[in-house]
Design an enzyme around this catalytic site. Structure first.
Site, short mmCIF file in Angstrom:
data_model
loop_
_atom_site.label_atom_id
_atom_site.label_comp_id
_atom_site.label_asym_id
_atom_site.label_seq_id
_atom_site.Cartn_x
_atom_site.Cartn_y
_atom_site.Cartn_z
N THR A 58 35.46 15.02 56.52
CA THR A 58 35.04 14.70 55.15
C THR A 58 35.87 15.51 54.15
O THR A 58 36.26 16.64 54.44
CB THR A 58 33.56 15.03 54.96
OG1 THR A 58 32.82 14.40 56.00
CG2 THR A 58 33.05 14.55 53.61
N ARG A 98 27.36 2.64 61.49
CA ARG A 98 26.61 3.83 61.08
C ARG A 98 27.00 4.24 59.64
O ARG A 98 28.16 4.29 59.28
CB ARG A 98 26.92 4.96 62.05
CG ARG A 98 26.29 6.31 61.69
CD ARG A 98 27.28 7.22 61.00
NE ARG A 98 26.74 8.58 60.86
CZ ARG A 98 27.34 9.55 60.18
NH1 ARG A 98 28.48 9.31 59.57
NH2 ARG A 98 26.80 10.72 60.09
N ILE A 99 25.99 4.53 58.84
CA ILE A 99 26.21 5.04 57.48
C ILE A 99 25.83 6.52 57.46
O ILE A 99 24.78 6.90 57.97
CB ILE A 99 25.32 4.29 56.45
CG1 ILE A 99 25.53 2.78 56.54
CG2 ILE A 99 25.59 4.81 55.05
CD1 ILE A 99 26.88 2.28 56.12
N GLY A 100 26.68 7.33 56.87
CA GLY A 100 26.41 8.77 56.81
C GLY A 100 25.88 9.18 55.45
O GLY A 100 25.45 8.36 54.64
N THR A 121 29.39 18.31 53.20
CA THR A 121 30.09 17.92 54.42
C THR A 121 29.32 18.48 55.61
O THR A 121 28.61 19.47 55.47
CB THR A 121 31.54 18.45 54.42
OG1 THR A 121 32.14 18.20 55.69
CG2 THR A 121 31.60 19.95 54.15
N GLY A 130 25.94 14.23 58.93
CA GLY A 130 25.35 13.38 57.91
C GLY A 130 23.86 13.18 58.05
O GLY A 130 23.13 13.19 57.05
#
Lengths: 131, 186
Positions: free
Chosen positions: A1, A29-31, A51, A54
């Site tokens: 990140t 996948r969404i962080g 960072t 997530g």
């Protein structure tokens, strides 16, 4: 990140975060990065970019919490960020933040965080591990 | 009150023994990006422009996990995400599931400024990027040999990893578990 936060002489604040996510993450996948208030947040008090892992950052609503602790507990940016990072299990989060008054902080509870900062009064820092 | 800027290139289990060949390019990139941000603030650019500019620089650096150099999914693909937010107005934009957009952060800003929405993902986000002429490339542009190797090691160890975490082999995990048991015994 990667991420960046900035404040200008007039107290305008902004934050930006960008990431590839986790190695071997599931497709779809969404962080935390794009979730407003989780990994990225800015208001009239501060700007935050986080960072780390997530899922933990989302559970902790880390970025928004820094602003909320400043607003509702009256803590400084440095105190608020340290408090929020401390609430996340060790090894999971780091963040950079600036306040509308030009304060800067970069706490983390991982082994290290690639980071850098500078202020108008000439202070500058580049680091990876704790001092 | 004066201007201030801070940036990061990711956190994780960064070994203290990180070899110079891995450490020095990242430190140089941090310094470069910091200088870019400082110059922009000194030029009285709005912080929104400054953070977008700096994150674009970081995305274009293959040693960081964003843009070129993004880590891989279980299928060996990239799915990039980004978000931008303005403090005074609380306007914000976010994107997910990008595989061809060179600078995800600029697409997030377009979502903020050119749509009534906050968050676009996957096919819709990709189409929006093309509609607005953002630079796109073949997904292979983002994939580095180092990240192919990282994925292989992570899959062998059957785990997901945050930035810079060193892969743990199955045998090592087994040893670590044994060590924990010993520790509990005291």
């Amino acid at each position: 990140t990667v991420g960046c936060v900035a404040v200008d002489n007039e107290g305008n604040l902004a934050t930006a975060t960008s990431t590839g996510g986790l190695v071997n993450k599931m497709v779809g996948r969404i962080g935390d990065t794009p979730i407003i208030g989780a990994g990225t947040y800015a208001n009239h008090l501060c700007a935050v970019s986080a960072t780390g892992r997530g899922e933990m950052i989302i559970r902790g609503t880390v970025a928004r919490d820094v602003a909320a602790v400043m607003e509702f507990k009256g803590l400084s940016l440095k105190e608020a960020a340290a408090y929020v990072v401390e609430q996340v299990p060790p090894g999971n989060v780091g963040l950079v933040a600036v306040s509308s008054t030009g304060e800067v902080t970069m706490p983390f509870n991982t082994t290290g965080m690639f980071r850098a900062c500078a202020t108008e009064d000439g202070y500058s820092e580049i680091g990876i591990w704790p001092d | 009150m004066g201007w201030a800027i801070a940036l990061h290139g990711g956190a994780g289990d960064i070994p203290l023994s990180l070899p110079p060949e891995n450490r020095l390019p990242r430190e140089a990139a941090l310094r470069h990006c910091l200088d870019v941000g400082i110059a922009a603030l000194k030029a009285h650019k709005h912080p929104l422009d400054v953070v977008e500019l700096v994150v674009r620089e970081l995305e274009n650096h293959q040693n960081f996990n964003a843009g070129k150099g993004s880590v891989l999914t279980t299928s060996g693909t990239v799915e990039m995400e980004a978000c931008i937010m303005d403090g005074k107005t609380k306007k914000c934009g976010a994107v997910s599931g990008l595989s061809t957009v060179v600078n995800a952060i600029s697409l997030a800003r377009l979502v903020m400024e050119k749509t009534p929405h906050i968050y676009l993902a996957f096919d819709g986000a990709e189409a929006f990027a093309r509609e607005h002429g953002l630079e796109t490339v073949d997904p292979s542009h983002f994939i580095t040999p180092e990240n192919i190797e990282r994925l292989k090691l992570a899959q062998e160890a059957n785990r997901v990893q945050i930035d810079y975490t060193q892969p743990i082999q199955k045998e090592v995990k087994k040893d670590a578990a044994s060590a924990d048991v010993d520790s509990q015994i005291g």
